[in-house]
Design an enzyme around this catalytic site. Sequence first.
Site, PDB file in Angstrom:
ATOM      1  N   GLY C 268       0.784  -1.219   0.000  1.00 47.77           N
ATOM      2  CA  GLY C 268       0.000   0.000   0.000  1.00 47.77           C
ATOM      3  C   GLY C 268       0.821   1.277   0.000  1.00 47.77           C
ATOM      4  O   GLY C 268       0.292   2.365  -0.155  1.00 47.77           O
ATOM      5  N   SER C 297       4.463  -6.064 -20.540  1.00 47.28           N
ATOM      6  CA  SER C 297       3.800  -6.394 -19.276  1.00 47.28           C
ATOM      7  C   SER C 297       2.868  -7.591 -19.417  1.00 47.28           C
ATOM      8  O   SER C 297       2.280  -7.809 -20.484  1.00 47.28           O
ATOM      9  CB  SER C 297       2.954  -5.200 -18.794  1.00 47.28           C
ATOM     10  OG  SER C 297       3.748  -4.065 -18.623  1.00 47.28           O
ATOM     11  N   HIS C 347      -0.174   0.918 -14.503  1.00 46.35           N
ATOM     12  CA  HIS C 347       0.514   1.727 -15.518  1.00 46.35           C
ATOM     13  C   HIS C 347      -0.341   2.895 -15.997  1.00 46.35           C
ATOM     14  O   HIS C 347       0.161   3.989 -16.228  1.00 46.35           O
ATOM     15  CB  HIS C 347       0.961   0.849 -16.693  1.00 46.35           C
ATOM     16  CG  HIS C 347       2.088  -0.077 -16.341  1.00 46.35           C
ATOM     17  ND1 HIS C 347       3.327   0.383 -15.973  1.00 46.35           N
ATOM     18  CD2 HIS C 347       2.168  -1.429 -16.271  1.00 46.35           C
ATOM     19  CE1 HIS C 347       4.132  -0.645 -15.703  1.00 46.35           C
ATOM     20  NE2 HIS C 347       3.441  -1.755 -15.872  1.00 46.35           N
TER      21      HIS C 347
END
Lengths: 416, 416, 416, 416
Positions: C268, C297, C347
Site C-alpha cells: 500500500g 507487461s 501503468h
Amino acid sequence: MTLLAELLSTVFERRQRLGRLDHGDDRRPIEALTADLIGASGEASGLGLARRLLERYSGMDDAQKIAFFRHLAHDMNIVAAKVRAALDAYEAAQTKSTYRAYMQASEPPRQELIRRLNQVPGATAALVRMRADLLALGKGDDALRALDLDFRHLFASWFNRGFLVLRPISWESPARILEKIIAYEAVHRIDSWDDLRRRVEPHDRRCFAFFHPAMPDEPLIFVEVALTHGISRSVQSLLTETRDVLEEEGADTAVFYSISNCQAGLAGISFGNSLIKQVAADLSMEFPGLKTFATLSPIPGLVDWLAAEGILVTPDESEKLRELAARYLLTAKRTDGLPLDPVARFHLGNGARVHDVQAGADLSDKGLAQSHGVMVNYLYDLNSVSQNHEGFAAKRKIAVSPQMRSLAAAAEKTLA
Amino acid sequence: MTLLAELLSTVFERRQRLGRLDHGDDRRPIEALTADLIGASGEASGLGLARRLLERYSGMDDAQKIAFFRHLAHDMNIVAAKVRAALDAYEAAQTKSTYRAYMQASEPPRQELIRRLNQVPGATAALVRMRADLLALGKGDDALRALDLDFRHLFASWFNRGFLVLRPISWESPARILEKIIAYEAVHRIDSWDDLRRRVEPHDRRCFAFFHPAMPDEPLIFVEVALTHGISRSVQSLLTETRDVLEEEGADTAVFYSISNCQAGLAGISFGNSLIKQVAADLSMEFPGLKTFATLSPIPGLVDWLAAEGILVTPDESEKLRELAARYLLTAKRTDGLPLDPVARFHLGNGARVHDVQAGADLSDKGLAQSHGVMVNYLYDLNSVSQNHEGFAAKRKIAVSPQMRSLAAAAEKTLA
Amino acid sequence: MTLLAELLSTVFERRQRLGRLDHGDDRRPIEALTADLIGASGEASGLGLARRLLERYSGMDDAQKIAFFRHLAHDMNIVAAKVRAALDAYEAAQTKSTYRAYMQASEPPRQELIRRLNQVPGATAALVRMRADLLALGKGDDALRALDLDFRHLFASWFNRGFLVLRPISWESPARILEKIIAYEAVHRIDSWDDLRRRVEPHDRRCFAFFHPAMPDEPLIFVEVALTHGISRSVQSLLTETRDVLEEEGADTAVFYSISNCQAGLAGISFGNSLIKQVAADLSMEFPGLKTFATLSPIPGLVDWLAAEGILVTPDESEKLRELAARYLLTAKRTDGLPLDPVARFHLGNGARVHDVQAGADLSDKGLAQSHGVMVNYLYDLNSVSQNHEGFAAKRKIAVSPQMRSLAAAAEKTLA
Amino acid sequence: MTLLAELLSTVFERRQRLGRLDHGDDRRPIEALTADLIGASGEASGLGLARRLLERYSGMDDAQKIAFFRHLAHDMNIVAAKVRAALDAYEAAQTKSTYRAYMQASEPPRQELIRRLNQVPGATAALVRMRADLLALGKGDDALRALDLDFRHLFASWFNRGFLVLRPISWESPARILEKIIAYEAVHRIDSWDDLRRRVEPHDRRCFAFFHPAMPDEPLIFVEVALTHGISRSVQSLLTETRDVLEEEGADTAVFYSISNCQAGLAGISFGNSLIKQVAADLSMEFPGLKTFATLSPIPGLVDWLAAEGILVTPDESEKLRELAARYLLTAKRTDGLPLDPVARFHLGNGARVHDVQAGADLSDKGLAQSHGVMVNYLYDLNSVSQNHEGFAAKRKIAVSPQMRSLAAAAEKTLA
C-alpha cells in the site's frame, strides 16, 4: 562519489573504454608497430601505438603469438657488442652519461617495450594474460623461456608486495569477484553459489585475497579460513552444510584450509607467504582470542610416493597412514635436499612447522586419489616462524612437532 | 565498508602502522642491513629488514644520508668483470639459465635493494622522498648522479601511466588532500582556504590530480581548469573573488591555467602530457559544448631574455610587449634547437601550438618580474596535436597561429 | 574509509550488533514493557526498552503475536472522551498548549510506541516485518485492520519518496543484494545465478532498485530493463541465453519488462511510479539515443475474463487473441470504473498509455495460464504522461494508441 | 562506483538538480498550489507541485513567509466539527474505514502537505530551513506556534534516532563538511582552519557528528572529544598549539569538551544524549584503556546568578569561585524544580553526575564573562547513568560527587 571510490572507479571506467575506441586501420606489420613504439619520442604517440599493439595481439591465434614472441626474443634482445662497448666506456669513465648509456645497452629493448605497452589503461591484466600465453606456448624454446625472464623481472617489480592490497572476500563482495573465487579455487572445488556462500558468509568462515590496484577485479591469490575451536581434523567438517556456526568468543584457532593462486601469468611471483602472515595479523587483531594459526593442507604427493616406494596400505588403515604420511613429509626429499611434497615446500619455506597429520580428512575423489584422504596441519607459530624459516632456507631443516617425529619414527619401525 | 573503499583503506591503515612497531634494537651498521636484505632468501625475513632500513634512513642527517648513498653507489654497483663473464657465457649458449645469470650480473644490486625496500607498506612514498634527498645532496657527485638513474629507472616503471589514477579535486575532497594542493601550487600561489575554494568549488572551476595507489594521499601532479566563454586573457579575471559563475551551457572553452608537479622525488618522470589529455577527454565527455582547450601560461624567461638581448620595454607598452613575447617564444632557442622557454618546451612537446599572447595578464609580483605581466595561450587542438608533436619532436618545428606569426614579424620590424 | 561509506557502514555495523547484546532478564509481561516505553521520559531508558521489546517480539509465535497486536489495538487506542475534551479546550482557546494537548489526545499512543521502537538501530526492517505479520494475521479482525492503518501512516511518512535512493543493480552488486533480487522477482522467475547474470551483466540489460538508508541491504522495489532496438515483442527474446548484446549506439528503446515489490510489510506504500520515472530520466541522460520508454507487461486477468465472458479462443489464434486482449484492456472494468486488470490500473494510473499487444510473447507456464501468452506494451511518453494521468485519475479515461483502438473495435465485430 | 557510495551520491546528485529545472510559469496564488498538492491524486503530479511550492517559498521575503505560514495555520487546520463527526462514527462502529476517516479528520491537512513537500529530493533540508524561519517569524503568534508543533511532530518522526548515522569528523573529511563544523561550533569558537586541524587531526583529538541520510552534508549535532590522561582541568590546555600528542596507550579518559547543535530548524528534537552515549560506546570499543568519560563544560549562568544573588567575587579567588559554582549547580533551581543552568539540565537529564569544578578553566572573553572562567566536569559513569537519569527525571534528584557536595557546603559557610 567519494574520492577513494573515484580513484578506483576511474581505473575501472578507463578499462571499460579500452577496446571500444576506433583506432583507424593501422595494418602495418607488427614489427613496424613495435619499432615505432620503442622509438616513440613521447608519451603522446606511444599511447595510441601501445593500444593498437595490444589489440592486434588480442586477435592473434597461437601461431601468430609465437611469431610475435619470437620477434621480441630475437629482434629486441640485447646486442652483446653494444653492451660490451658501453661497459668499456663506463669502466673508463664512471659518469652519469656513461652509466646511462650502459643501462640502456645492457637491458633488452623488449623490457622497455613491455613497460610502454603497460601505459594503456587496463594493460596490466592484458600483459599478465600475455605472459600466461608465453608460458604455455614457449615451452622448450630457449629464446622464449629467456624472454619470459624479462616479463617475470618486470612483474616482480610491478606486483611488489608494497603495491598489493588485501581485501576480505565475503557475501557482501560483488558477484563479479565471487564468480572468480569459484573459478579459481584450486584445492577444494566450489560446486555452486550455495557452496561458496557457506565459505564466505558465516561469521566463522573468512576469505581474503590480494589485489593489484591496476587489476581491481582480478584476485591474485586468495586464502579460505575457518575460525574453529581447536585445530580441524577434516575438511568435510569444515565444509558441511549442516554445522553450527561458532560464536566469535569460542574461536581459538584460525585454520587456513585452502590457498589458490589465480593468475597463470604471475607464475613464480610469490604472494602466499605475505598473504598468510597478513591475514594472521589482521585476524589476531580482530579476534584477540585466537591463539593458534594452522593449516589443513593436502599432501598431493603421498600416494605417488607410496607407489614409488612400493609400500602397500589401504585407506582404512588410519594409524598406519598417519605414520607413513609423517615419514613422507619428514624424509622424502628432492635431489636438491628440499621436501618432495610441493605444499610442504611452500609452508616450510614460510616458516611453518609440521604439526600433525589427519587420516580420513579429505574424502573427496581428489583427496582419496592423491593421499588416501590424509591431510596435514602446518602450524604458524609467530614466535618461531622466523627461526624456522632461516633454518629451512639455510640448512633444509624441517621444523617438526614431537608427535610428528614419533609418528615418523613409528613408520620406520613398521616398515623395517 | 565497501570492497573498493576497503582496498584503499587497507593501504592507508597499513601505512599508519608503519613506524609504530617495535623492531628491537638492531644497531648493526647499515652496510650489514643492506647486505642482509639483498641476500635475504625469502619475503619473510626481507620485510622486517626493509622496514628497519627505512627507519634507520629516516633518522639520518645529511652527512649520514650521503654516506648511505655512497654505499649504494659504490658497494652495490655492477662489477664489470662479472658482467663480461655473464655476457660471454650467454653469447656462447643462449639459454634461460645463461640469460638469467646475465640479467643478474648486468643490473646493479642496488636496484634489487630498492625493490625490496618497496615491499614495506607505505615504502613507496618514503623512497620518493629518498630520491628527493639524493637529488639535493648528490649534485656534482658523478657516482650519486649515476645512482639516481637507478631510482629513476625503477620509478619510471612503478609510476607508469597505466598505474596512475586521475581524481577530481573539489570542495568535497578531504582536507588532507586540499592542504597539499595549497602547498604544492607552483604557478599562481594559493593564499588561503578561501582562495582555494574559489578554484575548486564553483561549477566552472575544476581541478584534477594524478595519484598513485600506493601513495593515496599524495598528489603527483595537478592541473587547475577554468570553464569559460572564449579564451581567458588574464589570470586576475579567473581568480577574482567577485565574478559571476558561468552557467554550464555557456562554457565553450576549458582554460588550463596552472599545472604543478608535487613530488621533487619524481623529477624527470613526466605526467603532464597525460594529465592534460586525460582531463581534456573527460571534460569534453562531461560538457559536449566545450570546443576549445587552451592554456593561460606564464612566460618565465621573457624578462631575462629581453635583458640578455638588450631590449628596452616598459610594462605598459602592451602591444610592443605582445610582439616581443611572440618573437621570444618563436625564435629564442637553446643550443639544442629547442625553445629557450621551459613552459613552451613542455606544451609544444605535448603537441600544443602557440595561439596568442596577452599583455597585463598576470599582474602579480611574480608575473611582472618574470614577464612584465605577459602570458601566453597554448592551444590543444585535438585534431592536430599528434601532428604538432611529431613535427616538434622530429624537426623542432613550432606550431603557431597566423596571428602569432604576424606579431613576431612585427617585432622584427620594430627591433630593426 | 571515506565519510560516505562510513555513513552507511555505520548503519550496517550497528545493525549487526543488534541482538548480540545481553539485555539481562527482563521477563515482565509485554504490557509492562510497552507501558514503560511509552512513558519513558527520555531517549536514554527508551532505547533499551525498545530493544527488549523487539527481541521479545521476534521470539513470539503467531498466537503471541496476535495477542501483542490486540494489546496495541485495544489498550493503546485513542480514548474518545479525551479526544473530545482536548478538542473542546482547543476550540475554546487556540493556543500552542491546547493544540499540543489535542495532538497528543487525538493520536493513539501506539503510534508513538512504534516511533520509539524505531529508535533502535536496525529497527525499521524489524517493524516492516512486524507489519507483514500483522497483515497476515489480522485478516478479518476490524481492530487489527485499524491498527494496520497506524503502521501504514507511519511508513508512508518514513518511506517518503524523498528519503529513498535509487541504486543500479548489476553484476558488481554484493551477492547479498543479488540473492534478494532472485528471491523477490515476481513476474518472470529467475532460475539461477546464470539467469540473473543475463539480466544484470550485459550492457543492454539494466536493473534498478529503490532502497531506504535505514535498510541498506533490503531492496524495496526493483525494475528490470532491456535496452533494445524497437519495442520488444516477446519476453523469450529478452531472456534467451543466445542473443547478441546490443551496441549502446543501437538502442532506441528502454523496455521495462519486470517490476517487483519486495516487502510485504510495505503493502500500500506505492513506489512503482517514482521508480519508473526516475529510471527513465536516468537512462535518457545516460543514453541520449533513447526515444521510447515502454513496458512489456503481463495481462494477468485475461484468461479469467475470457472464461467469465464465455469467449472461446485457442493460444494459436494470434490475431484473435490480440483483438480480445485489446478489448479486455480497454473495456473490462470494475464496479468503480477502473480497469479490471491490476497491471493496467498500475501503468494507466502512472500516466502510461496502452500501446500494443503481442501474441506468443510469454510462453512460460504462467504466461500461458494467465493470458494465453499474450502481453501488452504500455508506453510512457514523457510529453503526455501527466495529461494521461490526470485524465485517468479524474475521469477514468484510458489513454490508447490508434492501433489498439482498431484492435478492440475488430474484437467487437468478431464477437458480434 | 560502489553500491553504497552510489546510494548516497544519488541523493547528492538529485539534490544538485533541484532548482535547476524549468518549471514553467505557474504564477497561481500559493493557496492554489497548496490546495492542488493536498488534493493531488497521485505521486505523479504531486512531485512537480511540491517542487514549485518549495521554489516559490525560497523566493519569498519575510512578510510573504508569514502570510504563507498563516495560510497553513488557518486554512489547513483541523475542522473541529469534522473531527467530532468522525470520532462519533468511529465510536459507534470501530471498523477500518471509520478509523481511517477519523485519522484523516483528526490530523490537520498541513501535516500531509509537509509530507508531500518532502517527496522532492533535497526537500528535507529545505523544510528544516522553513521551520527555522517559522520559529524566528512566528514568535508570539499563537497560531504559528501551534503550526510549529506540526513541523516538530513530523521532524521527530523523520529524525528518529534509528535513522541517524554517526560519522567521525577528521582531517580526512570533505572541506564542505569541515567548513560547517567551523561555522556551527557554538561553545569554543574555531578561529581558522589551523585551529580546526588541531581539533580533528591529532590521534588524541576526535570529533563525531550525527547526520541524516537525506541531508548528507549537513551535520545535525557534533561533539569534540579529547583523549587525555586524567580529567582535563582547562580548555586552554586542550586547545593550545603547543602540546604533545598523547600516545594512544596513555589515554584513560575521554573528555567531551564541546557539543554544538547545528540546525536551528531542529530545535527541540534532542540528539545530544544519543550522541554522547554512542560516541562513548564507540571510543571504548576502539580504546579498551579508556576508563572515564567526562565533560569539560561551560557554566553559562554563573555570573548572572552571582549578580542576582548579590554575591561579590573576583576572577582570581579560585577556591571561592569553585565553591560558589558548586553551590550554583547544586542548588539554583527554576520554578519547575530543574536546575537553573541549561547545560546542567542537559547533562543531568542524560544521567551524568556533577563531578568537579575547575577555576581558570576557560580564560576566553566569553568564558570570563559568563562564569569568571570556571568550568565543570560532568561524569558519565556507564554503571550509574541509567539510575541517575531516572532519579533526575522522576524526582529532580541531582547526582553529585562527594567533593562537589563538600564544595557546595563550604560555600554555604562562606556565604553565611
